[in-house]
Scaffold this active site. Structure first.
Site, PDB file in Angstrom:
ATOM      1  N   GLU B 169     -94.801  20.309  10.175  1.00 31.53           N
ATOM      2  CA  GLU B 169     -93.573  20.354  10.955  1.00 31.53           C
ATOM      3  C   GLU B 169     -93.928  19.809  12.328  1.00 31.53           C
ATOM      4  O   GLU B 169     -94.720  20.397  13.049  1.00 31.53           O
ATOM      5  CB  GLU B 169     -93.066  21.793  11.040  1.00 31.53           C
ATOM      6  CG  GLU B 169     -91.618  21.917  11.438  1.00 31.53           C
ATOM      7  CD  GLU B 169     -91.496  22.590  12.774  1.00 31.53           C
ATOM      8  OE1 GLU B 169     -91.614  23.812  12.845  1.00 31.53           O
ATOM      9  OE2 GLU B 169     -91.304  21.849  13.766  1.00 31.53           O
ATOM     10  N   CYS B 208     -88.921  23.324  19.068  1.00 32.62           N
ATOM     11  CA  CYS B 208     -88.892  22.082  18.270  1.00 32.62           C
ATOM     12  C   CYS B 208     -87.520  21.816  17.706  1.00 32.62           C
ATOM     13  O   CYS B 208     -87.223  20.690  17.286  1.00 32.62           O
ATOM     14  CB  CYS B 208     -89.939  22.145  17.151  1.00 32.62           C
ATOM     15  SG  CYS B 208     -89.862  23.667  16.203  1.00 32.62           S
TER      16      CYS B 208
END
Lengths: 439, 439
Positions: B169, B208
C-alpha cells in the site's frame, strides 16, 4: 508435430489439452453474463441504515499480456486466454520463439473465424523488444517459463513503478511419494512405477509438472529403481515420426545442452541406475543433427543432504529416486523443493496419506493421492485439469491458474462502493453473484 | 500524542481506529475454528466418481512480516496483525522508526498480558538490517509506505528468488469529486467543503487516504475554493497541546522538508488560494524548532494538462481544486492519479453518480458516494473501516487489506487435493467453509 519435433502422442497431449480446456471454459462461461460481479453481501456502515458498503469485482481495464513457455504452444495459450476472454479482457499472447508457429496459426484461425470482437486476441512473435515498457497499471502479465525470465519481469522498472499485476509459473521439482505400505508386488507399487515412466517420457520430460524426484521408503527404493529401469529399457527413443518411438527429442540444441549440463551436476550427487548415456543411439535418427537425451533414472542415497537433487530441474526425461526413512523425512525432502507445482502420493495408509497431504500442502499447489480405491482412474500426476488449481508457491512462482472460474480473479479487480442502499442496489442489479468464482 | 507530536484528536484517531479494528476482527474471528478452509465444493475428476478434486486454503507456514508507515503506529499495526493472528500466522512487525515507540509499547503490553502463544507477536524497531535476506517462501510481507521503499522490497534479490508474497500500500492522489448538481448553496456543496477541510487538517494531512485533489464543475470551482479557504482560515495551526489548535505539526523535519519541496513543485502549476506561507506563525509554537506546514489550498485551471497535480503527493495539509468541464473529463482527471486508494463522489445526480463509479472503479479500491439520502451519515472519505477494502491499484501499490475476513486470504494459500471421495471427506471434515471469507 513439426512445431515441437515431437511424437504424435506428445503433440496431441498439447493440442487435445488445449481443446479440452477451451470446452470446459466455454461451459463455465455460460453461467456468466454482465460486466460486474457482486462480491459478498452489503455491509452496514451506519446505525440508521442509510449508508452501506458493497464489494464488486470489475474486469481490468487493460490487456492480458500472456508470455508463454515453449513446451505447450497450444495449451499454454488457451489455459490463460480462456479466463481472460471470459473476463472481457483483451489478450496479447507472446509465445516462446522456439515453438511460436503453432500458437500463431491457432490465433490466426480464431481471428479469421471472426468469433471474437476485433482486438480481443492479438499475438506477438519473436523478440518482445519494449513490450514491458508499454504495460500500464490496468494490464496484467501472466508468465510461464524460467525463474530467470520471471525475475527480469518482476524487477522491470516499469512493472515495479506501475505495480502491474503479475502471475508467475516457473521452475518446479515435483515429487511422487509412495508410502511404507507400497511394497514391491502391491498394486500401488506398480501404479507408481508406471506413472514415473509416463511422466519421464511424455513430451520427453519437457513438462513443468513432471515427476523429478521419486520419494520411496528406503527398503523399497532399489526394487522400485529396478522396476522403473526395466520399463524404461522397453521404451524406444528416437525419430518421432517412427511409430514405434515413444520418446522423442528435446525441442532444440539449447534445451539439450541445458539438460546435459543439469545431468552432469546431478551425477556428482547420485548414481545412474538407468540410461543417461551421452553417446546413445536414438532409433531411426542421428543425434549429431538432433537433440535427444536418453532417459535417465538416478539414485540419491542421501536426498536430505543433496543440494543438486532438490535444486536442479532438468527439463528432460530424468528423475531421481530418493529413499526416505520416516514419514517426517519424506515431508522434509518434498519441502526441500522450496515450493512445487504438484506432488503425488501413492499409498493405502490412511495415516500416511493424511500426514503427507497436511505436511506438504504449504509447499505445493496440487496434491494427487492415488490409493487402491482410485487405482488407474486418476487424472495423472502431470496433467493440469481446468477444474483444479495449477500453480505453486516459492520456487514454482507463487501464481495461480485454472481452478475453474477462480482463474477469472486474475483478470478482475476488487473495489468497494460505500453509499446509499438505493445506489448500491442500482449497481448490484446488473451484477452477477461472485460466489460462482469460488465454487 | 508524544509519539506523533500530534493533537489529542489526531492521536486518538490512530488509537481509536486500532481499537475499533481489533474489536471488529475479534467478532469476526468467533466464526472461525480449525486450521483449514474448504474452498468451494468437490469437483468430479472421473466418470465413475472414484476420483475428485477439492480446493482448500491453509495458513502460510511462515511469518507475517508487517512493515508499517510512521503515520499510524497503532492502527497500522492492528489492521494488519488482526487478520494474520486470526489466520494463525505469527507476526513480526517493523514499525517506522520515526514513531516506533507507541507500536513497541502496544506489543509489549499485549505480550505481558499473555493472551497469545509465545512467539505469536514480535517487534523489530530501528534498522531492519538483513530482515529481507531472512524471508522465506512461506512468509509474507505486508508493507505500507513510500513507493520507493516498496520498489526496493519488490526487487530485493531474496524476495524475487523465493517469490515471497508481498502486499503493498503506497502513494495515492485521492480525489473528492462533486457533481454538476452540487452548486453553491446546496447541502452537497457544504458537505464536500466540510469533508475537504477535515481531510486536509486531520493528522495535518498525513493520511494516505486524504483528499489531495478536489474535482469540481468549473462554474462552482471558485465558490468552492472560497468556502474551503474561509473554513481553513478559522482553523488554528500550532502547538498540539493547546486545546484551541486543530492542526498540529508534521511528524519531523524530513517530512516537513519533503512537503515544502512538493509544495514548491505544485506552485509552479497552480495558484495559491489559501495559506502555504513559508514564514507563517503557528499558534503557541515556534516553527524554528517545530515542523509546521500551513494548510494550503491550491487551484489548478487545467488539471488535465498538469503533471504535478496528478503526480506529486504532498504528505501534509495541502489539496488542489481541479475544475472539470464534463463528466468525461472528471473521470479522466481522477484516473490521472494512476491508481488511488479512494475517491469520494458528492452528488444527487443518479446518472452522474453511476457514470463516475463505473468510470473510475478500475483505478480505485474504494469509492464513497455521498448524496442527500446519506448526508453527514457517511464514514468519511479518509477512514479505512475494517469491513471494507483498503488498497488500490497501480500507484497505490496494488494491494488489498481489510474487507472483513477477505483479509485472511493474504495469510492463506490455496491448494487442491485430488483423490478418493473418502480421503477428501476426511480432510474436509475438520475444515470450515471458506465462503465466510468472501461474505
Amino acid at each position: 508435430m513439426r512445431n515441437l519435433g515431437a511424437t504424435e502422442a506428445d503433440a496431441a497431449f498439447d493440442v487435445d489439452g488445449a481443446i479440452y480446456t477451451v470446452r470446459q471454459y466455454a461451459k463455465l462461461g455460460q453461467r456468466l453474463a454482465g460486466k460486474l460481479f457482486r462480491d459478498g453481501s452489503a455491509v452496514p456502515l451506519s446505525k440508521t441504515g442509510v449508508f452501506q458498503g458493497q464489494h464488486f469485482l470489475k474486469p481490468l481495464g487493460g490487456a492480458a499480456v500472456l508470455i508463454n513457455a515453449f513446451n505447450f504452444p497450444a495449451w499454454g495459450l488457451w489455459e490463460k486466454a480462456c479466463p481472460a476472454i471470459l473476463s472481457g479482457v483483451a489478450v496479447l499472447v507472446k509465445p516462446a520463439s522456439a515453438t511460436a508457429w503453432l500458437t500463431q496459426r491457432m490465433v490466426e484461425d480464431v481471428i479469421r473465424a471472426e468469433v471474437f470482437p476485433k482486438g480481443a486476441l492479438s499475438i506477438l512473435c519473436g523478440s518482445p523488444r519494449d513490450l514491458l515498457e508499454q504495460v500500464r497499471a490496468e494490464d496484467v502479465i501472466s508468465f510461464t517459463g524460467s525463474s530467470r525470465t520471471a525475475a527480469s519481469i518482476k524487477t522491470h522498472p516499469n512493472i515495479v513503478a506501475r505495480c502491474v499485476r503479475t502471475n508467475i509459473e516457473a521452475d518446479s521439482l515435483n515429487s511422487a511419494i509412495s508410502g511404507p505400505d507400497a511394497a514391491p508386488g502391491t498394486a500401488i507399487f506398480d501404479l507408481l512405477a508406471k506413472e514415473v515412466v509416463r511422466e519421464m517420457t511424455i513430451k520427453a520430460g519437457q513438462k513443468c509438472t513432471a515427476i523429478r524426484r521419486v520419494l520411496v521408503f528406503r527398503e523399497y527404493a532399489r526394487p522400485l529403481a529396478k522396476a522403473i529401469s526395466d520399463h524404461l529399457a522397453t521404451i524406444k527413443v528416437g525419430n518421432p515420426r517412427n511409430h514405434e518411438v515413444k520418446c522423442g527429442p528435446l525441442v532444440n540444441r539449447d534445451q539439450q545442452a541445458s539438460a546435459l549440463e543439469g545431468l552432469g551436476r546431478l551425477r556428482r550427487e547420485t548414481e545412474v541406475t538407468f540410461g543417461g548415456e551421452i553417446n546413445f543411439q536414438p532409433v531411426d535418427a542421428n543425434n549429431s543433427t538432433a537433440c535427444f537425451i536418453q532417459p535417465a533414472l538416478l539414485f540419491c542415497e542421501k536426498p536430505l543432504e543433496s543440494a543438486a537433487v532438490n535444486e536442479v530441474e532438468i527439463f528432460g526425461p530424468v528423475a531421481t529416486i530418493c529413499p526416505y526413512d520416516s514419514t517426517e523425512d519424506a515431508i522434509k525432502i518434498a519441502r526441500l523443493g522450496s515450493g512445487s507445482l504438484v506432488a503425488s502420493i501413492f499409498s493405502d495408509g490412511p495415516k500416511f496419506k493424511r500426514e503427507l497431504v497436511l505436511g506438504i500442502a504449504g509447499a505445493h499447489g496440487r496434491i494427487m493421492v492415488v490409493d487402491g480405491s482410485v487405482g488407474a482412474n486418476h487424472t495423472g500426476h502431470g496433467n493440469a485439469v481446468p477444474s483444479c488449481l495449477h500453480g505453486g508457491p516459492g520456487r514454482a512462482g507463487g501464481g495461480e491458474e485454472l481452478a475453474g472460474l477462480r482463474a477469472l480473479n486474475l483478470y478482475h479487480r476488487r473495489f468497494v462502493v460505500q453509499g446509499s442502499p438505493a445506489l448500491i442496489a442500482d449497481l448490484a442489479e446488473a451484477a452477477i453473484d461472485a460466489s460462482s468464482l469460488y465454487a
